[in-house]
Design an enzyme around this catalytic site. Structure first.
Site, PDB file in Angstrom:
ATOM      1  N   GLY A  82       0.726  -1.245   0.087  1.00 33.54           N
ATOM      2  CA  GLY A  82       0.027  -0.081   0.076  1.00 33.54           C
ATOM      3  C   GLY A  82       0.881   1.333  -0.026  1.00 33.54           C
ATOM      4  N   ALA A 221       6.926  -5.624  -3.399  1.00 37.43           N
ATOM      5  CA  ALA A 221       6.717  -4.342  -2.809  1.00 37.43           C
ATOM      6  C   ALA A 221       8.357  -3.572  -2.816  1.00 37.43           C
ATOM      7  CB  ALA A 221       6.024  -4.159  -1.709  1.00 37.43           C
ATOM      8  N   LYS A 281      -2.213 -17.657  -7.364  1.00 36.05           N
ATOM      9  CA  LYS A 281      -0.820 -17.867  -7.389  1.00 36.05           C
ATOM     10  C   LYS A 281      -0.297 -17.873  -5.895  1.00 36.05           C
ATOM     11  CE  LYS A 281       0.143 -12.998  -6.513  1.00 36.05           C
ATOM     12  NZ  LYS A 281       0.934 -12.671  -5.496  1.00 36.05           N
ATOM     13  N   ASN A 347       4.356 -15.583   0.587  1.00 38.53           N
ATOM     14  CA  ASN A 347       3.706 -16.748   0.703  1.00 38.53           C
ATOM     15  C   ASN A 347       4.656 -17.885   0.610  1.00 38.53           C
ATOM     16  OD1 ASN A 347       0.815 -15.938   0.394  1.00 38.53           O
ATOM     17  ND2 ASN A 347       1.797 -14.730  -1.050  1.00 38.53           N
TER      18      ASN A 347
END
Length: 426
Positions: A82, A221, A281, A347
């Site tokens: 974000g 990010a 994914k 992940n």
């Protein structure tokens, strides 16, 4: 030399109105790297000169692209992704003042960091010290602790939060945003019930009554925040109530808002495909983390990725027939994001940690992510529940075994047995 240049920079920025605010931000970014051994004194002086000059791109908006009034933008969410997206759009808002309002509001879930409100830290130090440390945010990013206040009067609302919190945010915003506002979802997940499976842009449209597209791609990010080159995919379809060029958000406006020299944007129509690829994914990446943690090597990870891509496309074609297969095979939102996530995302890190330390998924998430969310844990459950409602889970062996490993303590070492093809004669 570094000290002298820093003094020059600081003294110059005190002269009100001489340096454009974004250039102060850019200059500071450059100053931080002046000590790099490979740069000569001449190089450093040249860089300083370039960032202290007025931004050449300020007048780059074509007359036909100038809106009736500059579009106002809000980012809902202030995690590392974000905050990174807020940085990207804020840079473009400053470079295109005729097209975009200069202020970019960013809703921040208020919390204390060393006794100080996070919003206060962001607004004074221009850094999200908890979720994106070491990265300076442009000075026109304004942290706001009230989500309704942050979204008030915005023309474009960019949702970028863990998807399990979306429902609560939408309940607060319902009936309190501009009727003509538009939205982009950067969320990775699905909304599943016994009645069906919805992509999150669809949920946003249904609850707020505003058109919503999606942004997803091979975008870790920290790398984007550091201006390392990457690509992304934005999907948006003009709504039936589209008000016309320069009066409303369209694909060209979205390209102008998100595209940077280091962040290349391709805009397409396939909102469902981009949303599904971004969600599914993460399930595959969990499985990639398992084989990583077991030390099985790149061959095993490649097998997981191939099986995963196959199941992602099969799921999309079966339940969202409007999806385009090329979104999965040709776009950054598809295979590129799958590769990146399986090698470097949250992940895969959580899956790897589970295998190496023999802990649960939630314990691994807690240990690794500093309060941030591992979306694959939640999406795996959502996908399993949706397919189970339809007695179709056996058609997705990788999704199935990933769920069993996370939620039923199924041995990771037996993953190959569960995904082995049984439909072959030889």
């Amino acid at each position: 030399m570094f000290v002298q240049l820093t003094k020059i920079f600081l003294s110059t920025t005190l002269i009100s109105g001489i340096i454009f605010p974004f250039k102060r931000y850019a200059a500071f970014q450059t100053i931080r790297h002046f000590h790099t051994p490979k740069m000569t004194a001449f190089d450093r002086l040249s860089n300083l000169s370039s960032v202290l000059s007025p931004p050449k791109t300020c007048s780059a908006v074509s007359p036909e692209d100038i809106p009736v009034r500059p579009f106002k933008t809000t980012v809902v969410g202030s995690g590392n992704w974000g905050s990174t997206i807020a940085k990207v759009v804020a840079e473009n808002c400053i470079e295109r003042p005729q097209e975009f309002d200069q202020k970019v509001k960013m809703w921040v879930f208020e919390e204390k960091v060393k006794g100080q409100n996070l919003t206060e830290i962001i607004n004074t130090k221009h850094e999200n010290v908890k979720y994106l440390p070491g990265i300076m945010l442009p000075p026109n990013v304004v942290a706001v602790p009230d989500v309704v206040e942050a979204c008030k009067d915005s023309d474009l609302i960019i949702f970028n939060i863990p998807h399990q919190f979306l429902g609560n945010i939408l309940r607060q915003l319902k009936g309190r945003v501009n009727k003509g506002a538009r939205a982009i979802s950067c969320l990775k997940g699905l909304n599943v019930s016994k009645d069906g499976c919805d992509i999150l842009p669809g949920v946003i449209t249904k609850e707020l009554g505003i058109a919503c597209g999606a942004l997803s791609g091979a975008n870790l990010a920290p790398e984007v925040a550091e201006c390392k080159w990457s690509e992304t995919t934005v999907a948006y379809t003009l709504p039936d109530d589209y008000r016309g060029k320069v009066k409303d958000i369209d694909k060209a406006v979205l390209k102008h808002l998100f595209h940077r020299p280091y962040f290349h944007v391709h805009v397409i129509d396939d909102v469902s495909g981009v949303s599904l690829a971004g969600a599914l994914k993460n399930v595959v990446a969990m499985a990639a983390g398992f084989v990583d943690g077991l030390g099985w090597g790149n061959n095993a990870k490649s097998a997981v990725m191939r099986l995963g891509l196959r199941e992602m496309i099969h799921f999309a074609k079966l339940y969202f027939p409007s999806c385009e297969e090329r979104t999965f095979t040709e776009e950054s939102a598809g295979v590129a994001d799958l590769i990146t996530t399986c090698f470097g995302g949250r992940n895969v890190r959580v899956g790897r940690y589970m295998a190496q330390h023999k802990v649960s998924a939630h314990e691994a998430e807690k240990q690794l992510l500093n309060g941030q969310s591992c979306q694959g844990i939640y999406t795996t459950k959502e996908v399993y529940e949706f397919l189970s409602y339809r007695n179709a889970i056996d058609d997705f062996p990788l999704f199935h075994v990933t769920y069993d490993i996370i939620y039923n303590n199924f041995p990771m070492e037996k993953l190959p047995e569960r995904v082995e093809r049984t439909d072959e004669k030889y």
